[in-house]
Design an enzyme around this catalytic site. Sequence first.
Site, PDB file in Angstrom:
ATOM      1  N   GLY A   4      20.543  63.973  18.326  1.00 33.86           N
ATOM      2  CA  GLY A   4      21.169  62.661  18.195  1.00 33.86           C
ATOM      3  C   GLY A   4      22.557  62.743  17.578  1.00 33.86           C
TER       4      GLY A   4
ATOM      5  N   LYS B 105      27.065  70.353  14.905  1.00 33.19           N
ATOM      6  CA  LYS B 105      26.309  69.285  14.237  1.00 33.19           C
ATOM      7  C   LYS B 105      27.286  68.250  13.685  1.00 33.19           C
ATOM      8  CE  LYS B 105      22.442  68.808  10.982  1.00 33.19           C
ATOM      9  NZ  LYS B 105      21.466  69.551  10.195  1.00 33.19           N
TER      10      LYS B 105
ATOM     11  N   ASP C  89      24.675  57.010  14.037  1.00 29.42           N
ATOM     12  CA  ASP C  89      26.086  57.022  14.437  1.00 29.42           C
ATOM     13  C   ASP C  89      26.522  58.362  15.013  1.00 29.42           C
ATOM     14  OD1 ASP C  89      26.251  58.678  12.171  1.00 29.42           O
ATOM     15  OD2 ASP C  89      26.731  56.968  10.886  1.00 29.42           O
TER      16      ASP C  89
ATOM     17  N   ARG D 126      12.633  74.035  19.119  1.00 26.02           N
ATOM     18  CA  ARG D 126      11.768  73.551  18.039  1.00 26.02           C
ATOM     19  C   ARG D 126      10.351  73.365  18.574  1.00 26.02           C
ATOM     20  NH1 ARG D 126      15.924  69.860  15.297  1.00 26.02           N
ATOM     21  NH2 ARG D 126      17.846  70.497  16.298  1.00 26.02           N
TER      22      ARG D 126
ATOM     23  N   ASP E 272       9.862  68.625  14.528  1.00 30.34           N
ATOM     24  CA  ASP E 272      11.159  68.808  15.195  1.00 30.34           C
ATOM     25  C   ASP E 272      12.113  69.614  14.323  1.00 30.34           C
ATOM     26  OD1 ASP E 272      10.906  66.289  13.705  1.00 30.34           O
ATOM     27  OD2 ASP E 272      13.042  66.082  14.092  1.00 30.34           O
ATOM     28  N   ASN E 273      11.704  69.917  13.094  1.00 29.08           N
ATOM     29  CA  ASN E 273      12.541  70.760  12.242  1.00 29.08           C
ATOM     30  C   ASN E 273      11.945  72.156  12.076  1.00 29.08           C
ATOM     31  OD1 ASN E 273      14.329  68.681  11.898  1.00 29.08           O
ATOM     32  ND2 ASN E 273      13.462  67.979   9.971  1.00 29.08           N
TER      33      ASN E 273
ATOM     34  N   ASP F 288      17.318  73.161  10.140  1.00 25.13           N
ATOM     35  CA  ASP F 288      17.618  71.737   9.916  1.00 25.13           C
ATOM     36  C   ASP F 288      17.522  71.364   8.445  1.00 25.13           C
ATOM     37  OD1 ASP F 288      18.635  70.561  12.077  1.00 25.13           O
ATOM     38  OD2 ASP F 288      16.894  69.332  12.571  1.00 25.13           O
TER      39      ASP F 288
END
Length: 488
Positions: free
Chosen positions: A92, A113, A125, A184, A253-254, A263
Site C-alpha cells: 500500500g 518503501k 496515504d 510473505r 503479512d509481516n 517489516d
Amino acid sequence: MAQLESLNFDNSYVQFPAGFYQRIEPTPLRDPFLIAFNPAVAGLLDLDPCSVQPKKLAQYLGGHKPLPGSEPLAMKYTGHQFGVYNPELGDGRGLLLGEVLNQQGERWDLHLKGAGRTAFSRFGDGRAVLRSSIREYLVSEAMHGLGIPTTRALALVGSEERVMRDGMMEPCAALLRVTQCHIRFGHFEYFYYSRQHDQLQLLADYCLQRFFADCLEQEQPYLAMFQEVVRRSARLVAKWQAYGFVHAVLNTDNMSLIGETFDYGPYSFMDSYKPDTISNHNDHQGRYAFARQPAIVQWNLSCLAQALLPLIDKEDLIAALDSFPALYETAELQEFRNRLGLQQVAEDDAVLVKELQQLFAQQALDMNRFFRKLSDFDGSEQSLTDLMALCCSPEQLTPWLLKYEQRLLQEAASQPIRRAQMRAVNPEFILRNYMAEEAIRSATEGDFTLVHSLTDLLRKPMQENPDFAHYAEAPPEWAGGICLTCSS
Ligand code: AMP
Ligand code: MG
C-alpha cells in the site's frame, strides 16, 4: 562495478500474471534529499558506491526519475492482522522496483518503501514518515550486526512533504529496502482464500526455484519447502528471544518466507527483561508481547500451512507444524549456550538457561548488559561487583552464578578464550529505543549526524567504542516513557 544507471536488473516477479500485482510508478516526493547511503548493501548489488551521486539517488528514490531497468509494481498479498483475516492488503505504500542479479548469481529485490498510493493503499496515504524510516534503517543494520537475519536498506531519503500521523503533521521519507525475498506468508493466503489454486501453485513453484532449490530434489518439494520455512522461522524467533527483541506486529503479512526479520514498525529491544513487554501501544490485548512471540510464529506458520493445503497433504502439514516447539527449543538453547560461552553440550543446560531467564524476569534485568558483563566475568572481585551492580537483588544472582561456574568446569576453553568467544556474540551496543529516538529528534531538526554514527556503531555492535561509551550504559530515565505505535 555498476553505476546506478547500469544495475543488472533481471525482473522475474513482473512475469507473473497480472493478478499478482499492480504495475504502477512511484508518486514523486517533494524535494527529496539523501539522508543515508549504505555502501555494504551497494556491494551486494555490485553497485560502485563511489559512483553514486547523492542528488541523482534522491531523484530516483523520490520517484522523480525511473531507475533504469526497474519495472515498479505493488505486490498483492493478504494476511491475518491481530488474528483476523484481511483480504484487502498488499503493497500500500511500497513498490517492488525490480530485482538485481549480482555476479555471485544472487537475486536482490529492491523495494521502495514510501513510494505513494497504490491499488492496495485502502485509507492510507502511501507514504512512510521520517521517524519510521530512520527506525527501519537503523534496526536493519543493527540486526545484521548481531547476526540476526533481516532485510536491509540501500538508502534513505527525506523530503519537505508532510503527512498526518497520530494527529500531527510529520515529514515523509522513503527507504530502499533490499532483501532476497519480499514474499510473505500472506502472499500464499491471498491465493488460497481467493480460491486461485493454480496461481498458488505457480507462486510455490517460483519460491522453490528461487529460495528453496535444495527442496526440489526431495520427494515432496512443497512439503520440504514448508518444513524449511518452519525451521527458519523457529531459528529466527529463537534469536529474537535470546536478544530481547520484540517485533510488535507479527501479522502473517509481516512474515518473510525465508525467515528474515521483516517489516519493522514499533519494534524494540527490551531495556529490562519483562516477558509481558508490549512494544506497540495499539496492541491492547498484548497479542504480540515478547513472551508470546514463539507461539505466535507457530500460529502464523499454521496460517501458511492452511494456505498450502491444496498442495500438501494435511497430515504432513500438521506433522511439520508439530515439529516447531522442539525446533524452537533447540535453537533457543543453542543461542543461550553461545551467549553463556558454553561450547559443550551438557544435560542440565536447559535448566541453567531457564533459571537465568527466571532471574532476568524477577529482577527485570537488562539482559544485554548482563551478558556483556558476564563475558568479562573471571571470578575476580571486580568482575563480580560489575555483574552484581546490574541486579536490584544481587543475592538472588549468587546461586545461579555458582551453578554457572560449576558448569564452566566442563568446558575446555580457558577463560580468555571464552571471553573472546562471548564478546563475539554479546554486544556492547544494542539499538535501544531511546537511541533511535535521539537520532529521530535531531533528524527532525535537520541534523543527521546521529543517524550516521549510530549506523556505524551498530554495524559492529561487539566492538568497544570510547566515543559512544554512554550508549553501553543503562538507558536514561526518559527512555521508559517512549510510546511506540503502528506508525512508528
Ligand atoms: P504494516 O502495518 O506496515 O505491516 O502495513 C499493513 C498494511 O497496510 C499493508 O498492506 C501496507 O501496505 C498498508 N499500509 C501501511 N501504511 C500505509 C500507508 N501509509 N499508506 C497506504 N498503505 C499503508
Ligand atoms: Mg507490513
